[in-house]
Design an enzyme around this catalytic site. Structure first.
Site, mmCIF file in Angstrom:
data_model
loop_
_atom_site.group_PDB
_atom_site.id
_atom_site.type_symbol
_atom_site.label_atom_id
_atom_site.label_comp_id
_atom_site.label_asym_id
_atom_site.label_seq_id
_atom_site.Cartn_x
_atom_site.Cartn_y
_atom_site.Cartn_z
ATOM 1 N N SER A 52 0.850 -1.188 0.000
ATOM 2 C CA SER A 52 0.000 0.000 0.000
ATOM 3 C C SER A 52 0.886 1.238 0.000
ATOM 4 O O SER A 52 1.985 1.234 0.568
ATOM 5 C CB SER A 52 -0.902 0.012 1.241
ATOM 6 O OG SER A 52 -1.623 1.215 1.328
ATOM 7 N N THR A 148 -17.919 -17.977 8.120
ATOM 8 C CA THR A 148 -18.775 -16.875 8.559
ATOM 9 C C THR A 148 -20.235 -17.300 8.703
ATOM 10 O O THR A 148 -20.700 -18.206 7.991
ATOM 11 C CB THR A 148 -18.698 -15.716 7.542
ATOM 12 O OG1 THR A 148 -19.728 -14.740 7.812
ATOM 13 C CG2 THR A 148 -18.917 -16.224 6.119
ATOM 14 N N GLU A 150 -22.555 -15.659 7.641
ATOM 15 C CA GLU A 150 -23.237 -15.265 6.405
ATOM 16 C C GLU A 150 -23.495 -16.472 5.499
ATOM 17 O O GLU A 150 -24.270 -16.384 4.551
ATOM 18 C CB GLU A 150 -22.415 -14.213 5.653
ATOM 19 C CG GLU A 150 -22.404 -12.837 6.316
ATOM 20 C CD GLU A 150 -23.735 -12.103 6.206
ATOM 21 O OE1 GLU A 150 -24.464 -12.333 5.223
ATOM 22 O OE2 GLU A 150 -24.043 -11.310 7.112
ATOM 23 N N TYR A 172 -20.330 -12.407 -1.114
ATOM 24 C CA TYR A 172 -19.405 -12.713 -0.021
ATOM 25 C C TYR A 172 -19.730 -14.076 0.591
ATOM 26 O O TYR A 172 -18.849 -14.924 0.765
ATOM 27 C CB TYR A 172 -19.491 -11.623 1.048
ATOM 28 C CG TYR A 172 -18.783 -11.970 2.343
ATOM 29 C CD1 TYR A 172 -17.400 -11.974 2.419
ATOM 30 C CD2 TYR A 172 -19.511 -12.280 3.498
ATOM 31 C CE1 TYR A 172 -16.749 -12.285 3.614
ATOM 32 C CE2 TYR A 172 -18.868 -12.595 4.681
ATOM 33 C CZ TYR A 172 -17.492 -12.592 4.735
ATOM 34 O OH TYR A 172 -16.857 -12.908 5.921
ATOM 35 N N LYS A 176 -17.451 -17.495 0.456
ATOM 36 C CA LYS A 176 -17.041 -18.142 1.699
ATOM 37 C C LYS A 176 -17.535 -19.588 1.772
ATOM 38 O O LYS A 176 -16.936 -20.425 2.454
ATOM 39 C CB LYS A 176 -17.555 -17.338 2.893
ATOM 40 C CG LYS A 176 -16.726 -16.101 3.211
ATOM 41 C CD LYS A 176 -15.360 -16.468 3.768
ATOM 42 C CE LYS A 176 -14.637 -15.282 4.352
ATOM 43 N NZ LYS A 176 -13.363 -15.657 4.985
#
Length: 365
Positions: A52, A148, A150, A172, A176
């Site tokens: 970065s 997760t 989710e 997402y 996953k």
């Protein structure tokens, strides 16, 4: 540092006794807490960070300033989209444990960056598992995959456990799910020690400000200090199982200390709405929020009659996950893991930290 030649003559027990951990996503919330925990337990910790142009190590700055000052921490530039660098880092570090926490982890953003999310979160996990095998460490390294809640998405049952069917509702969650199953597949196909930790929502003062909990506590602190007028949110009635990240990274570590690899849900077993999180956050600054209106016209008003919370449909997800509630019984029983920080304590800690941060103009996270 141990050389590959020395490894050949090591027993699996001697190899593991070296206590060398490699963490992807070390600069994130979970990575920073995990690095602290492992250093306390005597590990040599290595982290993979992306290149970065600005410093992105704020959460681990207290652990790593210079390799000469803290030889227990080393950072390596790399990326989950680059197989070659993963092989190079693993062959150089020769870790005993790998924690794959790196990901594009923002659910709403995954709808805008679906291909990138799949490349990092799904295929990135495959690259890491293959790198372990390429380096000849399949039977020596213990691997943790950050799964997760989710995955459950449009939930099939309440609460959700290790046996609840998955129905992800975002790019997402879908990415996953691939990572979850490829971890199990490699465990079964190549006899690797590979675990999935299905972690329900876990927060802290180190949570990124784009996530709803930290967005709330940062805004509440700013409003209290007169630096912001109003907080804009999406679905106020979304229900989540929220715990403290510090508790959850201990669960990750415990998963890799078992005799055999397995998958575990980490959760508190209690559920709260976004609306409750808002109310508790304002309460931590001595304010009470009352609600008026409905749907997109609903507003939260403080004791002085000032509107402090509004709904902005721009924050709605294309497909919403209405509720998530975990059943951590297996982790409680087999890992001896239980959450320590309560919901109220979590919210209060986050608000207090943001009051200090906002006042000082330091809201890096």
């Amino acid at each position: 540092m141990t050389s590959p030649i020395e490894i050949v003559n090591m027993s699996p027990e001697d190899y593991r006794n070296r206590k060398v951990a490699l963490i992807t996503g070390i600069t994130g919330q979970d990575g920073s807490y995990l690095a602290e925990l492992l250093i306390e337990k005597g590990y040599q910790v290595h982290g993979i960070i992306r290149r970065s142009s600005s410093f992105n190590t704020g959460r681990i700055e207290h652990l790593y300033k210079d390799a000469h000052e803290n030889p227990k921490m080393r950072l390596h530039h790399g990326d989950l989209t680059d197989s070659t660098c993963l092989v190079h880092i693993i062959s150089k570090v020769l870790p005993t444990e790998i924690y794959n926490l790196g990901a594009q982890s923002h659910v709403k953003v995954s709808f805008d960056m679906s291909e990138y999310t799949a490349d990092v979160d799904a295929v990135g996990t495959l690259r890491l598992l293959d790198a372990i095998r390429t380096c000849g460490l399949a039977h020596l390294v213990r691997f943790y995959q950050a799964s997760t809640s989710e995955l459950y998405g449009k939930v099939a049952e309440i609460p959700q456990s290790e046996t609840t069917p998955f129905y992800p509702r975002s790019p997402y969650g879908v990415a996953k799910m691939y990572a979850y199953w490829i971890t199990i597949n490699y465990r079964e196909a190549y006899d690797m020690y590979a675990c999935n930790g299905i972690l329900f929502n876990h927060e802290s003062p180190r949570r990124g400000r784009t996530f709803v909990t930290r967005k709330i506590t940062c805004a509440v602190a700013s409003i209290h200090l007169g630096k912001q007028e109003c907080l804009y949110l999406g679905n106020l009635d979304a229900k989540r199982d929220w715990g403290h990240a510090r508790d959850y990274v201990e669960g990750m570590w415990r998963m890799l200390q078992q005799e055999t690899a397995d998958d575990f849900v980490l959760a508190t077993g209690e559920m709260h709405t976004v609306r409750e999180f808002v109310e508790k956050s304002f309460k931590a600054t001595g304010k009470t929020i009352r609600w008026e209106g409905s749907a997109e016209e609903e507003v939260g008003i403080d004791d002085e009659g000032v509107v402090r919370v509004r709904v902005d449909p721009a924050y709605y997800r294309p497909t919403e996950v209405e509720l998530l509630l975990g059943q951590p019984a297996k982790a409680n029983e087999k890992l001896g893991w239980k959450r320590k920080v309560t919901f109220d304590e979590l919210v209060e800690e986050m608000v207090k930290a943001d009051l200090v941060g906002v006042a000082a103009g330091d809201v890096f996270n």
